[in-house]
Motif scaffolding. Sequence first.
Motif, PDB file in Angstrom:
ATOM      1  N   PHE A  99       0.820  -1.207   0.000  1.00  0.00           N
ATOM      2  CA  PHE A  99       0.000   0.000   0.000  1.00  0.00           C
ATOM      3  C   PHE A  99       0.859   1.264   0.000  1.00  0.00           C
ATOM      4  CE2 PHE A  99      -1.130   3.162   3.325  1.00  0.00           C
ATOM      5  CZ  PHE A  99      -1.994   3.944   2.563  1.00  0.00           C
ATOM      6  N   PHE A 100       1.921   1.228   0.803  1.00  0.00           N
ATOM      7  CA  PHE A 100       2.646   2.462   1.098  1.00  0.00           C
ATOM      8  C   PHE A 100       3.771   2.775   0.113  1.00  0.00           C
ATOM      9  CE2 PHE A 100       4.991   5.375   3.961  1.00  0.00           C
ATOM     10  CZ  PHE A 100       3.932   6.170   4.363  1.00  0.00           C
ATOM     11  N   PHE A 101       4.459   1.720  -0.336  1.00  0.00           N
ATOM     12  CA  PHE A 101       5.657   1.974  -1.133  1.00  0.00           C
ATOM     13  C   PHE A 101       5.572   1.547  -2.596  1.00  0.00           C
ATOM     14  CE2 PHE A 101       7.356   1.423   3.224  1.00  0.00           C
ATOM     15  CZ  PHE A 101       7.897   2.670   3.387  1.00  0.00           C
ATOM     16  N   ILE A 102       4.802   0.488  -2.860  1.00  0.00           N
ATOM     17  CA  ILE A 102       4.878  -0.086  -4.201  1.00  0.00           C
ATOM     18  C   ILE A 102       3.936   0.628  -5.170  1.00  0.00           C
ATOM     19  CG2 ILE A 102       4.733  -2.230  -5.549  1.00  0.00           C
ATOM     20  CD1 ILE A 102       6.944  -2.214  -3.351  1.00  0.00           C
ATOM     21  N   ARG A 103       4.517   1.151  -6.237  1.00  0.00           N
ATOM     22  CA  ARG A 103       3.739   1.877  -7.226  1.00  0.00           C
ATOM     23  C   ARG A 103       3.858   1.193  -8.586  1.00  0.00           C
ATOM     24  NH1 ARG A 103       1.733   2.970  -3.382  1.00  0.00           N
ATOM     25  NH2 ARG A 103       1.727   4.916  -2.224  1.00  0.00           N
ATOM     26  N   ASP A 104       2.833   1.380  -9.429  1.00  0.00           N
ATOM     27  CA  ASP A 104       2.812   0.695 -10.719  1.00  0.00           C
ATOM     28  C   ASP A 104       3.877   1.224 -11.681  1.00  0.00           C
ATOM     29  OD1 ASP A 104       0.840  -0.900  -9.855  1.00  0.00           O
ATOM     30  OD2 ASP A 104      -0.803   0.165 -10.845  1.00  0.00           O
TER      31      ASP A 104
END
Lengths: 123, 181
Positions: A43-48
């Motif tokens: 939720f906090f760190f992983i981006r697409d």
Amino acid sequence: MLLIHCPYCEEERPELEFRGAGEAHIARPANMAEISDADFEKFFFIRDNEKGVVYERWRHIHGCGRFFNAARHSVSDKFIMTYKAGEKKPKITKTQIDAVKPPAKGTPANEPVWTVGGKGEAK
Amino acid sequence: MSKVAQRTGPLDGRNFGTTGVTLTPAAAATRISLRAREDGLATAKKILGFAPPGKPKSSATKGSINCLWIGPDEWLVIDADDSGLPAKFAKEGNTKLSAVEISHRNTAILLEGAKAVDVLNSGCPQDLSSASFPVGACSRTILGKSEIVLYRTGEHAFRVECWRSFSDYVWSFLMDAAKSA
Ligand SMILES: [Zn+2]
């Protein structure tokens, strides 16, 4: 200068008034204290970080101050559209994407303006 | 006997004029940062004596009070006379709106003259043509490295509101721009 349409000011305004604020449409878990570390990391760190159409939050910080969302092409940097915070992720059509796509490789607009020849001279 | 303490403005005593533009520090004024949603607008209207403008970039004026649209739920109220607005807002309570007095957080510079738009545009990226920023238009924007609230009071007259601690920078910026406009 890049002009960005603010959905609250209802007009295009210079980019200097705006600040990017990362990926849009990330739902904050309601049970934050209970989720696992792995879920929290997701939720906090992983981006697409897509190559192509991206949905982003922007803030008209030196204007109306509002956060809003934008659909943008991450290669050409062109905006497809902006919309108010809280509105549903819009469906982007192929025509809309084609309109902001970077020029294909090999077309003049995609070539660097300066190239250096074999002997080091500019061509 | 000795005088009571005297409040001084950050730009007191300054003046600048060149061909086409003059800079003057604005007189002290009461300022309120007003935040209200739909259900707080009636109270705001009652206290101000008129409804806060609802259209982006627009302002409304009655008597000494100017109300500038800043955002969809945010206004900057400037009262040239002291009509006791902070006390009136305090009396109404803060349940449906928020009114924070910022009289001394901001200061303002009055910019006048035929070159006013050119001077501003040397540091402000907005379109300030009469068509897109007519008399009465207002906007929070930037000037160089500083945030300002710009308010067009006449065809060739602007009020530049800025934070007190930025006023020296904003003044110098406008002065330098005026010299080369
Ligand atoms: Zn805006």
